[in-house]
Write an enzyme that holds these catalytic residues in place. Sequence first.
Site, PDB file in Angstrom:
ATOM      1  N   LYS A  79     -63.352  10.048  89.417  1.00  0.00           N
ATOM      2  CA  LYS A  79     -63.705  10.510  90.767  1.00  0.00           C
ATOM      3  C   LYS A  79     -63.353   9.416  91.768  1.00  0.00           C
ATOM      4  O   LYS A  79     -63.587   8.222  91.496  1.00  0.00           O
ATOM      5  CB  LYS A  79     -65.206  10.828  90.807  1.00  0.00           C
ATOM      6  CG  LYS A  79     -65.684  11.452  92.115  1.00  0.00           C
ATOM      7  CD  LYS A  79     -67.185  11.794  92.071  1.00  0.00           C
ATOM      8  CE  LYS A  79     -67.634  12.508  93.341  1.00  0.00           C
ATOM      9  NZ  LYS A  79     -69.074  12.862  93.327  1.00  0.00           N
ATOM     10  N   SER A 159     -70.171  17.744  94.834  1.00  0.00           N
ATOM     11  CA  SER A 159     -69.001  17.074  95.346  1.00  0.00           C
ATOM     12  C   SER A 159     -67.976  16.700  94.283  1.00  0.00           C
ATOM     13  O   SER A 159     -66.824  16.422  94.610  1.00  0.00           O
ATOM     14  CB  SER A 159     -69.431  15.811  96.086  1.00  0.00           C
ATOM     15  OG  SER A 159     -70.014  14.877  95.180  1.00  0.00           O
ATOM     16  N   SER A 183     -74.330  16.939  92.421  1.00  0.00           N
ATOM     17  CA  SER A 183     -72.866  16.894  92.387  1.00  0.00           C
ATOM     18  C   SER A 183     -72.210  16.725  91.033  1.00  0.00           C
ATOM     19  O   SER A 183     -70.984  16.799  90.947  1.00  0.00           O
ATOM     20  CB  SER A 183     -72.353  15.789  93.302  1.00  0.00           C
ATOM     21  OG  SER A 183     -72.399  16.227  94.620  1.00  0.00           O
TER      22      SER A 183
HETATM   23  N1  GLN Z   1     -74.454  18.961  97.850  1.00  0.00           N
HETATM   24  C1  GLN Z   1     -75.361  17.867  98.059  1.00  0.00           C
HETATM   25  C2  GLN Z   1     -75.058  17.180  99.362  1.00  0.00           C
HETATM   26  O1  GLN Z   1     -74.111  17.543  99.982  1.00  0.00           O
HETATM   27  C3  GLN Z   1     -75.316  16.920  96.917  1.00  0.00           C
HETATM   28  C4  GLN Z   1     -74.117  16.093  96.889  1.00  0.00           C
HETATM   29  C5  GLN Z   1     -74.100  15.098  95.804  1.00  0.00           C
HETATM   30  O2  GLN Z   1     -74.843  15.222  94.832  1.00  0.00           O
HETATM   31  N2  GLN Z   1     -73.289  14.076  95.989  1.00  0.00           N
HETATM   32  O3  GLN Z   1     -75.759  16.286  99.761  1.00  0.00           O
END
Ligand code: GLN
Length: 494
Positions: A79, A159, A183
């Site tokens: 990532k 994400s 995410s």
């Molecule tokens: N979707 C959540 C956010 O936008 C979690 C994102 C994540 O876990 N990095 O904050």
Amino acid sequence: MTELTDLTIAEAREGLRGKSFSARELAEAHVDAIDKANDALNVYVLPTPERALDMAQSSDARLKKGEAGLLEGIPLGIKDLFCTKGVRTTACSHILDGFTPTYESTVTANLWAEGAVMLGKLNNDEFAMGSSNETSFYGPVVNPWQRKGSNAKLVPGGSSGGSSAAVAARLCMGATATDTGGSIRQPAAVTGTVGIKPTYGRCSRWGIVAFASSLDQAGPIARNVRDAAILLKVMASSDPKDTTSVGLPVPDYEAAVERGVKGLTIGIPKEYRVPGMAPEIEKLWQQGVEWLKAAGANIKEVNLPHTKYALPSYYIVAPAEASSNLARYDGVRYGLREKGSDMISMYENTRAAGFGAEVKRRILIGTYVLSAGYYDAYYLKAQKVRTLIKQDFDNAFEEVDAILTPTTPGPAFTLGEKTGDPVEMYLNDIFTVTVNMAGLPGMSIPAGLSSEGTPLGLQLIGRAFDEETLFRTGRVIEEAAGLLFKPQDWWSKK
Ligand code: GLN
């Protein structure tokens, strides 16, 4: 013969040691697959084929000498939130344009030390803010899964959408990911892959671009439970460079995978039965209960009464920390710099041009909830709610060994479907954010297909530092679900 890219990590490990193929051949198969697929899926923002082949060659030399590491020759995707020495790392934000770290994150350093091979940097939501991978500066990732009889483009979750899609599409054998509010687990659920967010403190955060430091954790996405166990064993470590990394020994997770659930008690929290939940999600959840019962687990209802406050308080705590973490992107220290007539206007122009809309929204919300007058009303209150959520789990874990819930409220949606409505997008995390708020481990396991023919996941939540129970319980679900979660290849240029 099975295609090399179809092998699991455990199978590839055997094949490499038994000399059925070389690390170089394995890397080449993946490099070719990426070449054919990346235009359609946009999973890699920076493929690193030369590096992959070089690393594979070194792996072959070590394999020959009998010095193979735990992940010797296994090709992985990383990532773009993980700093990789000498390889551009941008968190998929314009503001980090051209940033090439001079250091390696601890998690990726652990992987390379055990012989893993890097295929490239994977797409993600900008600074990991999002649930659909649509906030990336490099454009959205396309889910390799499609609905029955439709070629509408679906999101891979976010994400870590590049990670989940690449694993599902056989463009790496496993991937690193991060999870601040879901995410790892949400993208895993909607791509038919396994994702585990370990306990806060299990993996070092050093060298990972920070989003919300008290919530961020690294973990793997893989094609099955065993592979996830193999990867987490190597990713986890106690690291003096991260003061929140915990000095506990890392268990042999793979050894836990086949232990079964006989005698375990699994909790079912009624608060996760949210209004308007799709009947097929309810059905999947019930099916999960039946599978675990049949395998010898006891089932018990538990109460997590503060669950309904988790999402609103997450969307105070996470932006607050993000607004502080993102203050460092000023046009001086990293990446992009826009011209200005003086220093302040240079900062302003750089930040205006460098951050996307969702990131700006978080900075605004975060700054607001931290400002004098609002701090007590929002931030402090959210922190108190966080403690209550943690207490709910502590109470539940006096009675049960793990908790079973759905991972997401629904299957993968189409590109653009939720981009106009941030609250609708945030609701994707309704079942996952509690786990980050409490610092606990959580895992998503593919458990079935939706009426549209796309994957759905079940989530297991465990006690702090008890990832082993998740692996053994997850394996039972995986085995009972029994489906081969492989999307039809429509994306390769032949
Ligand atoms: N979707 C959540 C956010 O936008 C979690 C994102 C994540 O876990 N990095 O904050």
